[in-house]
Motif scaffolding. Structure first.
Motif, PDB file in Angstrom:
ATOM      1  N   GLN A 221     -71.012  73.573 -21.440  1.00  0.00           N
ATOM      2  CA  GLN A 221     -70.997  72.110 -21.291  1.00  0.00           C
ATOM      3  C   GLN A 221     -71.798  71.733 -20.054  1.00  0.00           C
ATOM      4  O   GLN A 221     -71.484  72.176 -18.944  1.00  0.00           O
TER       5      GLN A 221
ATOM      6  N   GLU B  35     -74.722  68.473 -18.375  1.00  0.00           N
ATOM      7  CA  GLU B  35     -75.559  67.275 -18.484  1.00  0.00           C
ATOM      8  C   GLU B  35     -76.695  67.418 -17.493  1.00  0.00           C
ATOM      9  O   GLU B  35     -76.504  67.880 -16.366  1.00  0.00           O
TER      10      GLU B  35
ATOM     11  N   SER C 267     -77.154  65.685 -22.827  1.00  0.00           N
ATOM     12  CA  SER C 267     -75.755  66.108 -22.727  1.00  0.00           C
ATOM     13  C   SER C 267     -75.539  67.171 -23.795  1.00  0.00           C
ATOM     14  O   SER C 267     -75.839  66.948 -24.970  1.00  0.00           O
TER      15      SER C 267
ATOM     16  N   ASP D 172     -72.815  70.057 -25.387  1.00  0.00           N
ATOM     17  CA  ASP D 172     -71.425  70.497 -25.471  1.00  0.00           C
ATOM     18  C   ASP D 172     -71.299  71.514 -26.603  1.00  0.00           C
ATOM     19  O   ASP D 172     -71.209  71.153 -27.778  1.00  0.00           O
TER      20      ASP D 172
ATOM     21  N   ILE E 176     -68.728  67.519 -19.196  1.00  0.00           N
ATOM     22  CA  ILE E 176     -69.120  66.217 -19.734  1.00  0.00           C
ATOM     23  C   ILE E 176     -68.298  65.151 -19.014  1.00  0.00           C
ATOM     24  O   ILE E 176     -67.078  65.081 -19.173  1.00  0.00           O
ATOM     25  N   ARG E 177     -68.951  64.339 -18.198  1.00  0.00           N
ATOM     26  CA  ARG E 177     -68.225  63.354 -17.395  1.00  0.00           C
ATOM     27  C   ARG E 177     -67.699  62.192 -18.214  1.00  0.00           C
ATOM     28  O   ARG E 177     -66.629  61.656 -17.936  1.00  0.00           O
ATOM     29  N   ASP E 178     -68.455  61.787 -19.219  1.00  0.00           N
ATOM     30  CA  ASP E 178     -68.076  60.621 -20.021  1.00  0.00           C
ATOM     31  C   ASP E 178     -68.331  60.930 -21.488  1.00  0.00           C
ATOM     32  O   ASP E 178     -69.476  61.061 -21.917  1.00  0.00           O
ATOM     33  N   GLU E 179     -67.250  61.048 -22.264  1.00  0.00           N
ATOM     34  CA  GLU E 179     -67.375  61.400 -23.677  1.00  0.00           C
ATOM     35  C   GLU E 179     -68.124  60.343 -24.491  1.00  0.00           C
ATOM     36  O   GLU E 179     -68.627  60.633 -25.585  1.00  0.00           O
ATOM     37  N   SER E 180     -68.225  59.129 -23.960  1.00  0.00           N
ATOM     38  CA  SER E 180     -68.895  58.064 -24.715  1.00  0.00           C
ATOM     39  C   SER E 180     -70.383  58.331 -24.892  1.00  0.00           C
ATOM     40  O   SER E 180     -71.046  57.666 -25.692  1.00  0.00           O
ATOM     41  N   VAL E 181     -70.917  59.306 -24.163  1.00  0.00           N
ATOM     42  CA  VAL E 181     -72.337  59.641 -24.332  1.00  0.00           C
ATOM     43  C   VAL E 181     -72.608  60.144 -25.744  1.00  0.00           C
ATOM     44  O   VAL E 181     -73.747  60.087 -26.224  1.00  0.00           O
TER      45      VAL E 181
ATOM     46  N   THR F 279     -71.132  58.761 -28.412  1.00  0.00           N
ATOM     47  CA  THR F 279     -70.796  57.673 -29.327  1.00  0.00           C
ATOM     48  C   THR F 279     -72.064  56.922 -29.713  1.00  0.00           C
ATOM     49  O   THR F 279     -72.747  56.372 -28.854  1.00  0.00           O
TER      50      THR F 279
END
Length: 226
Positions: free
Chosen positions: A45, A47, A69, A71, A187-192, A194
């Motif tokens: 994982q 970025e 990003s 994962d 991964i700091r923000d999972e919305s990346v 989305t």
């Protein structure tokens, strides 16, 4: 909402900047054939920002800045490209576990199947240089490996735990250089991962004029970066 998906490989806008993202997607799909012995795989994982520079003899060089990003735990990749204006920005999100791929630009999104997930790994090569970055004692140790094939020369520089620093691909006709920086693990923000709302609108399916570049099709069919 039921989404109508294309049965073909991901359709990508046939413009120069989008082509550069496809170049990186092809790399991350599989750098080399599966028969070679792997040296290491990048962290599961991370970025990172990536500068991609391309040069051809007698021509102008081109540069693309993108954010990736990655994962491998949940089998997802995201690429977001930054242009000179908001009209030049576009992105790709690939969710292999959900078998969905999204690519969008200029208010239009294309939804296709994702295909198979491949970790980003590097094969064994000849160690040609040991170096470090920074000012001693605050340094990062690096190893550079050379991989020579019949058509292409690869130079791969990695840090601790196989973190990529620089990839150089070269033959007599071109030079392609990827430089990685501002890298963080996890991964700091999972919305990346989305997709934007336009990818869920019926009218945001890709027009027939959009086509997959030949380079991407050939790379995908061979399962390697040519």
């Amino acid at each position: 909402m039921n989404l109508k998906l294309s049965q073909s490989r991901p359709c990508i806008w046939s413009v120069d900047k989008m082509y550069k993202v496809i170049l990186l997607v092809a790399i991350t799909a599989s750098l080399f054939p599966g028969t070679v012995q792997l040296h290491c795989c990048i962290p599961s994982q991370l970025e990172t920002y990536i500068d991609e520079l391309s040069f051809v003899p007698g021509g102008r060089g081109s540069t693309v800045v993108q954010n990736m990003s990655y994962d491998a735990v949940t089998k997802r990749k995201a690429f977001h490209v930054f242009g000179d204006s908001i009209h030049d920005e576009y992105g790709i999100i690939i969710d292999y576990r959900g078998n969905m791929s999204y690519s969008w630009a200029k208010g239009v999104c294309n939804v296709t199947y994702a295909g198979y997930f491949h970790e980003i790994c590097f094969p064994e090569g000849k160690l040609v240089r040991k170096s470090f970055m920074g000012v001693f004692p605050d340094i990062i140790r690096l190893n550079t490996y050379l991989i020579q094939s019949e058509r292409v020369r690869w130079s791969i520089t990695v840090g601790k735990t196989c973190t990529p620093v620089e990839l150089r691909r070269q033959n007599d006709d071109f030079l392609n250089l990827l430089r990685f920086y501002n890298m963080t693990l996890g991964i700091r923000d999972e919305s990346v991962f989305t997709p934007p709302k336009i990818c869920f609108k019926k009218e945001s399916r890709a027009p027939k004029t959009f086509q997959t570049p030949l380079f991407y099709r050939s790379a995908a069919m061979r399962g390697q970066f040519p």
